[in-house]
Design an enzyme around this catalytic site. Structure first.
Site, PDB file in Angstrom:
ATOM      1  N   THR A   1     -10.454  28.441 -23.626  1.00 23.80           N
ATOM      2  CA  THR A   1      -9.957  27.132 -23.191  1.00 23.80           C
ATOM      3  C   THR A   1      -8.439  27.066 -23.331  1.00 23.80           C
ATOM      4  OG1 THR A   1     -12.029  26.171 -23.966  1.00 23.80           O
ATOM      5  CG2 THR A   1     -10.235  24.643 -23.515  1.00 23.80           C
TER       6      THR A   1
ATOM      7  N   HIS B   1      -6.879  28.532 -20.370  1.00 19.63           N
ATOM      8  CA  HIS B   1      -6.843  27.630 -19.216  1.00 19.63           C
ATOM      9  C   HIS B   1      -5.719  26.607 -19.354  1.00 19.63           C
ATOM     10  CE1 HIS B   1     -10.440  29.232 -17.438  1.00 19.63           C
ATOM     11  NE2 HIS B   1     -11.174  28.976 -18.507  1.00 19.63           N
TER      12      HIS B   1
END
Lengths: 370, 370, 370, 370
Positions: free
Chosen positions: C43, C46
């Protein structure tokens, strides 16, 4: 406010007074509830008679009551429950758990080892007002009649006992047709049980069971008096009813050793026993452990309280889908002053459930529909 | 004997004849059954129209039929099934499994990879007589009407689809109200589902659903046409009906991609999808896999056939406890000669279930009550 | 204090700064934790690259980080967690849930629809200090090395993915040998899986898998490159390895459509797919839904987060029983200033896990053993 | 052929002869197996001593033995088991079930009420040859050493007892470290149990447990003598070991009332008891049913035999994945003539398992590797 108080460590009216008490002051995380209706429970009976089994748990003076419904009167300043408002129709889980132990933190708060019970360890709901932690408050819809809202705690026991197994198409036996046994029978029928077998030692109870089934046009009830009938014959009849297979699930509601052994006798190979009833003493002897526990490959599960809060969710959904348990209320009173009379009726098994309305039932109905 | 035969690889009447065939000779492990009633199934429709999807499975000539009930006519010499006798009222599981593979040997015969289906890979029950392996024969009680006995295979699919989850107190959605969807709705209501939501693309089907609920005085049915209504609005209504939580269990009966995605949209966080419907093609696209599968934490289970034989046991127990599904039979015929007409009615969705009685219904009733 | 901050909606170093920030002030229900070690997660990648998929969830400036361990620095005044004290070695669940919804109240907080994630929606743990609600703090024992304590959030994903099924004696496939896939492999081997099959598209990843198995003397690992090898041949080999039955459980860690379809191809009849991987886009097409989902009777479950807190309890018990996952840490840095470098290593798949120690590893070790 | 025969209803050598018997003639559905190795079981001990509990089940003369492995010698003419060939290395489930009852037909043959046991109700495997129904034959791979193949029936009990629960990361207690308790400990450790607690009344048994753990470098074994130690202290130690929570799962292997009550004392709230041990008499008294069964919300399951055949599938998978139980064989003999000597060793607890090789171990090895 008026409240029913265990005032002294004595049996009966000597140890229980209906008297004036201060309205409880809710803490910042509490909700104060105006009690609409409260129901008498077996535990209350033990307190009333000051049974040895209960003495360690209660220190008089203590307000009775852990089965009730009512209306939100006041909300503590730190409470955050979305949509909860003054006037809401609510009940509450009266087991207060620690929230920190391994059980609480894995979704098993109902078996928290530090549980406190309101109406036992703290003041309860046989009063005009009761305070409870906001997390324990349950909002009710109008599909819950006041008379049913009054005993959701007990209904939750019945739901939890039956929740162990999908009952649709199952042969279910209920040993002990007291109030919770009666509710379990209603749940079983509502959930599509193919056969409901009820055993008890009182013909009056069995008559009630038969009348209930007849009113529901439920044809697959079989009720047996296991005191007056020959046990071997009853077992044979149950074998016949179940095509020689035996019962799929037994809900054991009595705590009696005889009933527990009877349950093990009638359950099928690989069957399930859901055990709620508490024995009078501590010990229970399983007469034929080898044959009935091991060789049968049965599963037995002890049931305590209500799962927080999946049992409540399921209970409300069952009521919403039309589960009818209002018939178990067989006596109502319009004042807390009638507590002694209500307890007498409950004590003499004249009523499965006794409900008291502190303000009277009409006034409570008026508030509900306000 | 007379039989309905897929006689040639052609669509409709050109490929299907009602004609004389030899009575099958039961092997030593078989039972010969006189067919009392047989029902038309969606698979029969695919065979009738010689749909590409079915061509690999059927080699004409082949007698149709895998949903039926009848009476034992003859028992093979090696058969040992306690109490099975000539004249018994029976049905049969028409999936014949190998009994040797890892699945069969662990109680999961319904997913045996070597399954043969009678009425598809071998001759079936649209005939005066059918032979089946004795192990697959199921004895019926008189609580199973002939019209219901005629489609137990299909009812078994519905039971298996709903058997994944205890439905008591659950919000259940059924996407596709064809015959099996209709049975699933009946099972859900019978099992205490709190809410039954039905979606279909045909107003006629939804009307049938509403009429059924009305006849049962079942108030918690909600039926939606997902073709003509605005999908977003339907979803919003379902959210409202379920107090913003979503549906607990979806029984997906249509196989349509749209329905599967709709099901994933309306199911609650952590909900369950029981998937029975077969898509027209092979592929299904899940439009929002991330949000609807992963982030929702849902469980999806493919359903095939009926568990051998726990689904049958449960099905019979449900019928015994009063499950009513006879209403799904919306057309009956008293001769196999009416097969083309019956197929037409089924094909045009004029009847959820069509049942044919080779000897006529009266004669079959007479045998049953003999 | 120093912190790694998503400072602007830009890709790479342009949008991420290591800079001075105020130490967070814990509220009355919070705990302030001095961060000992924090790990980079997918994450974070990202966020770093400002991928479209993440933009709705993050509003710069925002401190990164939801995988970490550290020491209690300060405890809010209303906090009541028995035995929690300043100096304790802890980690925390960084999903903050509402506690009020139907899911939260039935022990399923991990699928609360109102979840907030620290390090995403609120400031996270790539800093010298982080504050979290006291209820989310997890005390660790010294059987949790700092390098492992740094990524318990990710390990929890792996535990949750494998927690769906008893793996002892099972054939387990893991599609995608990234960090969480690697942990899942370690858990499967530790839990007595009979066979562990790993698939990936990188030979480097497969080499790592083989080296791990070799170091453990684990003989039943089979690793396949599903990009370079012929898929049909790989499937055949997996059939052979599993005696023609197929894989019992697949842990799908990649989110790739190809992998999901491959998983459905190799899973056995009636098998289980535990789905954790997120696809790049939204949609996933199941190529052969009829054969692989319905006819196979498989079960597929989406996995999100970690169960609160049963996954944590199990994870700690597994570590205590000797589960070794420290080897997945393939790069460590002694300062938050190395975040860009660490992210590069992670990004280029040079390290399964990258751990940063804000004070340096030695200082953290010293605190742990103080 | 030679066979060990219960020749007369007498205790010891007076009632047991090793003598010549005719080789059994396999029926059309049977397989004749040349016995490679057979193991002495507790049931054999009861037969040997002609204990009252066993007299109803055995009618002399009867060949002993239901734990064995061997090689297919002859296959009945009607047998159809794909791939089964003369010479195959096999064992067999010696519980022969009816295949027709409700249990058998729902995948629960292990609780068939009509079970017959070879070596008890019919002739068994302490002989050069034994015949069994083909359906009960289990093919073995070479990952099953002959010494282990000799007692798969007993290992199956241990697998079935532990199969009730995923043991990875669990605190498991085993009350009774006889042969099956020893195997259960090995399974628990192999399956990732975080803690294994063993209780017994023999220091010799506990020494064996500790030696096993030490050989495996397994650090989380805790072994207690519950006869010589203070029970309250042992309970306190177990509370401490489990961080005050209690044991997750107890495998009760002794059948002793004291052990069953001890198990209920140490299991955690909501824990699980898997009950295999048979009491000497029929009755078992649960001393504190209210507190330990109901208020704890425990689940207790009786375990009988082995699931047909999922327990066998799992057992073989566990052996294949490296489960080591060969160490429980503590005495071997190269002739059936040594049966009395072997029984003596077993009887005096000098050996957890005693294995006899009718042809000698070397000859059997030679056949295996032929």
């Amino acid at each position: 406010m008026q409240a029913v108080v265990k005032s002294a460590p004595e049996d009966g009216a000597k140890g229980t007074e209906i008297r004036d008490c201060p309205v409880p002051e809710p803490g910042p995380d509490d909700v104060l509830i105006r009690v609409a209706a409260a129901a008498i429970c077996g535990t209350d009976k033990h307190i009333y008679h000051w049974d040895p089994s209960i003495r360690d748990s209660v220190t008089p003076p203590r307000i009775y009551g852990h089965e009730f419904c009512g209306f939100v009167e006041e909300i503590g300043e730190r409470v955050h429950r979305e949509g909860l408002a003054v006037g809401d129709y609510v009940s509450a889980e009266m087991h207060i758990v620690c929230g920190e132990c391994a059980q609480c933190r894995s979704g098993n708060g109902h078996i928290c080892v530090k549980t406190k019970i309101y109406g036992l360890h703290e003041d309860g709901a046989f009063a005009e007002f009761v305070k409870v932690p906001a997390s324990n408050v349950i909002r009710l819809g109008d599909y819950v009649p006041l008379r049913v809202g009054a005993f959701l705690d007990a209904l939750g026991n019945a739901v939890h006992t039956t929740q162990v197994m999908d009952l649709a198409g199952k042969a279910v036996a209920i040993t002990g047709f007291g109030p919770i046994g009666a509710m379990a029978a209603a749940i079983a029928e509502h959930s599509g049980a193919s056969i409901v077998i009820v055993t008890d030692v009182s013909d009056h109870a069995l008559e009630t069971a038969r009348r209930w089934a007849s009113n529901r046009s439920f044809k697959n009830l079989h009720a047996f008096n296991v005191r007056t009938a020959n046990p071997a014959e009853v077992k044979q009849q149950i074998q016949d009813i179940t095509d020689g297979v035996g019962v799929d699930v037994v809900c054991e509601m009595s705590g009696s050793s005889a009933a527990i052994n009877f349950a093990l006798d009638i359950v099928r190979m690989g069957g399930f026993l859901s055990l709620l009833g508490l024995p009078a003493g501590h010990a229970v002897t399983i007469d034929d452990y080898t044959r009935n526990v091991i060789f049968k490959g049965v599963t037995m599960q002890g049931i305590i309280g209500r799962r927080m809060y999946s049992t409540w969710q399921r209970m409300l959904a069952l009521l919403r889908s039309g589960l009818d348990v209002e018939w178990v209320v067989q006596a109502t009173f319009d004042s807390l002053q009638d507590f002694h009379e209500g307890m007498g009726r409950f004590d003499r098994h004249e009523a499965l459930k006794v409900v008291l309305f502190p303000e009277g039932e009409k006034a409570a109905q008026a508030r509900l529909h306000a």
